[in-house]
Motif scaffolding. Sequence first.
Motif, PDB file in Angstrom:
ATOM      1  N   SER A  39      17.685 -82.081 -10.991  1.00 49.41           N
ATOM      2  CA  SER A  39      18.976 -83.756 -11.125  1.00 49.41           C
ATOM      3  C   SER A  39      19.038 -84.082 -11.587  1.00 49.41           C
ATOM      4  CB  SER A  39      19.346 -83.192  -9.456  1.00 49.41           C
ATOM      5  OG  SER A  39      18.227 -84.045  -8.301  1.00 49.41           O
ATOM      6  N   ASP A  40      17.290 -85.019 -11.612  1.00 47.63           N
ATOM      7  CA  ASP A  40      16.658 -85.995 -12.065  1.00 47.63           C
ATOM      8  C   ASP A  40      17.137 -86.501 -13.673  1.00 47.63           C
ATOM      9  OD1 ASP A  40      16.841 -87.539  -9.291  1.00 47.63           O
ATOM     10  OD2 ASP A  40      14.303 -87.255  -9.515  1.00 47.63           O
ATOM     11  N   ILE A  41      16.546 -84.992 -13.745  1.00 46.08           N
ATOM     12  CA  ILE A  41      16.984 -85.040 -15.627  1.00 46.08           C
ATOM     13  C   ILE A  41      17.379 -84.923 -16.148  1.00 46.08           C
ATOM     14  CG2 ILE A  41      15.296 -83.940 -17.498  1.00 46.08           C
ATOM     15  CD1 ILE A  41      12.753 -82.522 -15.564  1.00 46.08           C
ATOM     16  N   VAL A  42      18.477 -84.396 -15.297  1.00 44.02           N
ATOM     17  CA  VAL A  42      19.866 -84.479 -16.320  1.00 44.02           C
ATOM     18  C   VAL A  42      20.693 -85.431 -15.735  1.00 44.02           C
ATOM     19  CG1 VAL A  42      22.449 -83.564 -15.774  1.00 44.02           C
ATOM     20  CG2 VAL A  42      20.423 -81.769 -15.229  1.00 44.02           C
ATOM     21  N   PHE A  43      20.967 -85.963 -14.871  1.00 37.85           N
ATOM     22  CA  PHE A  43      20.850 -87.535 -14.721  1.00 37.85           C
ATOM     23  C   PHE A  43      20.684 -88.356 -15.785  1.00 37.85           C
ATOM     24  CE2 PHE A  43      21.013 -91.865 -13.018  1.00 37.85           C
ATOM     25  CZ  PHE A  43      22.488 -92.126 -12.726  1.00 37.85           C
ATOM     26  N   LEU A  44      19.352 -88.188 -16.161  1.00 35.62           N
ATOM     27  CA  LEU A  44      18.522 -89.240 -17.188  1.00 35.62           C
ATOM     28  C   LEU A  44      19.413 -88.908 -18.910  1.00 35.62           C
ATOM     29  CD1 LEU A  44      15.295 -89.714 -16.271  1.00 35.62           C
ATOM     30  CD2 LEU A  44      17.231 -91.525 -15.784  1.00 35.62           C
ATOM     31  N   GLY A  45      19.609 -87.760 -18.514  1.00 34.32           N
ATOM     32  CA  GLY A  45      20.157 -87.143 -20.335  1.00 34.32           C
ATOM     33  C   GLY A  45      21.447 -87.745 -19.880  1.00 34.32           C
ATOM     34  N   PHE A  46      22.572 -87.322 -19.134  1.00 33.22           N
ATOM     35  CA  PHE A  46      23.363 -88.410 -19.381  1.00 33.22           C
ATOM     36  C   PHE A  46      23.470 -88.932 -19.199  1.00 33.22           C
ATOM     37  CE2 PHE A  46      25.499 -84.225 -16.584  1.00 33.22           C
ATOM     38  CZ  PHE A  46      25.563 -83.943 -17.425  1.00 33.22           C
ATOM     39  N   CYS A  47      22.804 -90.150 -18.858  1.00 28.80           N
ATOM     40  CA  CYS A  47      22.264 -91.800 -18.915  1.00 28.80           C
ATOM     41  C   CYS A  47      22.337 -92.485 -20.429  1.00 28.80           C
ATOM     42  CB  CYS A  47      21.456 -92.162 -17.922  1.00 28.80           C
ATOM     43  SG  CYS A  47      22.247 -92.637 -16.180  1.00 28.80           S
ATOM     44  N   ILE A  48      21.807 -91.630 -21.194  1.00 28.24           N
ATOM     45  CA  ILE A  48      20.990 -91.716 -22.585  1.00 28.24           C
ATOM     46  C   ILE A  48      22.093 -91.737 -23.334  1.00 28.24           C
ATOM     47  CG2 ILE A  48      19.687 -90.756 -24.237  1.00 28.24           C
ATOM     48  CD1 ILE A  48      17.232 -90.733 -21.930  1.00 28.24           C
ATOM     49  N   LEU A  49      22.641 -90.080 -23.268  1.00 22.12           N
ATOM     50  CA  LEU A  49      24.361 -90.547 -24.278  1.00 22.12           C
ATOM     51  C   LEU A  49      25.776 -91.026 -23.957  1.00 22.12           C
ATOM     52  CD1 LEU A  49      24.712 -87.826 -25.618  1.00 22.12           C
ATOM     53  CD2 LEU A  49      26.569 -86.814 -23.352  1.00 22.12           C
ATOM     54  N   ALA A  50      25.530 -91.923 -22.510  1.00 18.11           N
ATOM     55  CA  ALA A  50      26.650 -92.842 -22.618  1.00 18.11           C
ATOM     56  C   ALA A  50      25.967 -93.953 -22.664  1.00 18.11           C
ATOM     57  CB  ALA A  50      27.023 -92.817 -20.820  1.00 18.11           C
ATOM     58  N   GLY A  51      24.305 -94.226 -23.124  1.00 12.18           N
ATOM     59  CA  GLY A  51      23.993 -95.047 -23.954  1.00 12.18           C
ATOM     60  C   GLY A  51      24.606 -94.811 -25.874  1.00 12.18           C
ATOM     61  N   VAL A  52      24.086 -94.030 -25.881  1.00  8.40           N
ATOM     62  CA  VAL A  52      24.546 -94.061 -27.015  1.00  8.40           C
ATOM     63  C   VAL A  52      25.669 -93.809 -27.928  1.00  8.40           C
ATOM     64  CG1 VAL A  52      24.169 -91.539 -29.074  1.00  8.40           C
ATOM     65  CG2 VAL A  52      22.378 -92.217 -27.344  1.00  8.40           C
ATOM     66  N   LEU A  53      26.601 -92.751 -27.299  1.00 10.55           N
ATOM     67  CA  LEU A  53      28.132 -92.931 -27.486  1.00 10.55           C
ATOM     68  C   LEU A  53      28.338 -94.531 -27.220  1.00 10.55           C
ATOM     69  CD1 LEU A  53      29.261 -89.561 -25.533  1.00 10.55           C
ATOM     70  CD2 LEU A  53      28.568 -90.171 -27.993  1.00 10.55           C
ATOM     71  N   MET A  54      28.111 -95.498 -26.415  1.00 11.66           N
ATOM     72  CA  MET A  54      28.605 -96.335 -26.292  1.00 11.66           C
ATOM     73  C   MET A  54      28.597 -97.179 -28.151  1.00 11.66           C
ATOM     74  SD  MET A  54      27.713 -99.158 -23.162  1.00 11.66           S
ATOM     75  CE  MET A  54      26.633 -99.300 -23.702  1.00 11.66           C
ATOM     76  N   ILE A  55      26.337 -97.266 -27.869  1.00 16.88           N
ATOM     77  CA  ILE A  55      26.062 -98.062 -28.628  1.00 16.88           C
ATOM     78  C   ILE A  55      26.920 -97.805 -30.527  1.00 16.88           C
ATOM     79  CG2 ILE A  55      24.217 -98.611 -30.728  1.00 16.88           C
ATOM     80  CD1 ILE A  55      22.702 -98.564 -27.861  1.00 16.88           C
ATOM     81  N   THR A  56      27.179 -95.913 -30.565  1.00 18.20           N
ATOM     82  CA  THR A  56      27.882 -96.027 -31.589  1.00 18.20           C
ATOM     83  C   THR A  56      29.517 -96.418 -31.819  1.00 18.20           C
ATOM     84  OG1 THR A  56      26.741 -93.700 -31.149  1.00 18.20           O
ATOM     85  CG2 THR A  56      28.645 -93.620 -32.303  1.00 18.20           C
ATOM     86  N   ALA A  57      30.136 -96.385 -31.103  1.00 17.46           N
ATOM     87  CA  ALA A  57      31.914 -96.674 -30.447  1.00 17.46           C
ATOM     88  C   ALA A  57      31.269 -98.526 -30.809  1.00 17.46           C
ATOM     89  CB  ALA A  57      31.801 -96.250 -28.696  1.00 17.46           C
ATOM     90  N   ILE A  58      30.442 -99.303 -30.098  1.00 15.49           N
ATOM     91  CA  ILE A  58      30.496-100.679 -30.636  1.00 15.49           C
ATOM     92  C   ILE A  58      30.238-100.681 -32.103  1.00 15.49           C
ATOM     93  CG2 ILE A  58      28.978-102.626 -30.820  1.00 15.49           C
ATOM     94  CD1 ILE A  58      28.609-102.279 -27.625  1.00 15.49           C
ATOM     95  N   VAL A  59      28.853 -99.443 -33.052  1.00 14.30           N
ATOM     96  CA  VAL A  59      29.460 -99.759 -34.455  1.00 14.30           C
ATOM     97  C   VAL A  59      30.304 -99.255 -34.855  1.00 14.30           C
ATOM     98  CG1 VAL A  59      27.884 -99.386 -36.459  1.00 14.30           C
ATOM     99  CG2 VAL A  59      26.673 -99.480 -34.142  1.00 14.30           C
ATOM    100  N   VAL A  60      31.681 -98.619 -34.370  1.00 13.00           N
ATOM    101  CA  VAL A  60      32.181 -98.182 -35.294  1.00 13.00           C
ATOM    102  C   VAL A  60      33.312 -98.772 -35.315  1.00 13.00           C
ATOM    103  CG1 VAL A  60      34.366 -96.199 -35.150  1.00 13.00           C
ATOM    104  CG2 VAL A  60      31.689 -95.105 -35.153  1.00 13.00           C
ATOM    105  N   LEU A  61      33.780 -99.938 -33.905  1.00 14.87           N
ATOM    106  CA  LEU A  61      34.540-101.128 -34.071  1.00 14.87           C
ATOM    107  C   LEU A  61      34.390-102.324 -34.928  1.00 14.87           C
ATOM    108  CD1 LEU A  61      35.416-100.892 -29.715  1.00 14.87           C
ATOM    109  CD2 LEU A  61      36.786-100.220 -31.577  1.00 14.87           C
ATOM    110  N   MET A  62      33.113-102.372 -34.561  1.00 13.14           N
ATOM    111  CA  MET A  62      32.133-103.374 -35.816  1.00 13.14           C
ATOM    112  C   MET A  62      32.567-103.284 -37.328  1.00 13.14           C
ATOM    113  SD  MET A  62      29.035-104.816 -33.954  1.00 13.14           S
ATOM    114  CE  MET A  62      28.488-105.666 -34.857  1.00 13.14           C
ATOM    115  N   LEU A  63      32.691-102.373 -38.260  1.00 16.86           N
ATOM    116  CA  LEU A  63      33.139-101.516 -39.225  1.00 16.86           C
ATOM    117  C   LEU A  63      34.685-101.635 -39.480  1.00 16.86           C
ATOM    118  CD1 LEU A  63      30.058 -98.961 -39.277  1.00 16.86           C
ATOM    119  CD2 LEU A  63      30.214-101.373 -41.195  1.00 16.86           C
ATOM    120  N   LEU A  64      35.124-101.955 -38.549  1.00 13.79           N
ATOM    121  CA  LEU A  64      37.187-101.446 -38.611  1.00 13.79           C
ATOM    122  C   LEU A  64      36.704-102.777 -38.945  1.00 13.79           C
ATOM    123  CD1 LEU A  64      37.996 -98.486 -36.157  1.00 13.79           C
ATOM    124  CD2 LEU A  64      37.695 -98.417 -38.588  1.00 13.79           C
TER     125      LEU A  64
END
Length: 175
Positions: free
Chosen positions: A150-175
């Motif tokens: 369960s700890d590994i799955v939780f960390l995986g979700f946290c990393i995925l959420a961080g990557v998606l958030m950074i991707t969304a910020i970069v896309v918004l800045m390029l618009l």
Amino acid sequence: MNTPRCALVPMNVSCSRTDFQILISAQVLAPLERTKVYLGSRNCAAQEVGNNFRIQARFDTCGTESQRRNNTSVIVSVLYIDFSAPGLEDIHEYEVRCEPRRKEASVHLLSGSDWLGPYAATAEHLQEAPPREEVEALEGPVTMVAQDTSDIVFLGFCILAGVLMITAIVVLMLL
């Protein structure tokens, strides 16, 4: 002239959610027989595996009992190492404890003499129990116990959420 030596026998104690595993170098206990090393009762004597005495015992055998300590369930048994000689009884007793939820094992000397006589080994001659991989190699394939991921799955979700958030910020800045 004999010199006093530590009464503690070096051992490797581990546990899973269902059993204890105890490894003690046969060299440290030479020339004891395996039947002089047992958990709970003489019916649970050690086996010789390579250069080690090994006890693998399920929690429902070998005199184990469940106890509550510090609001935690622990499984407890007593390991006996019988150094007795004719006319001299000398049985060392160790409490072997496991906290199954955390898979943490510990061992504590309950009673025994301060002298191990001819069985003692100085620190530089003690041999640690081999790594689990060596024991498994001697025994053949071992059934793996499912681990809590369960700890590994939780960390995986946290990393995925961080990557998606950074991707969304970069896309918004390029618009």
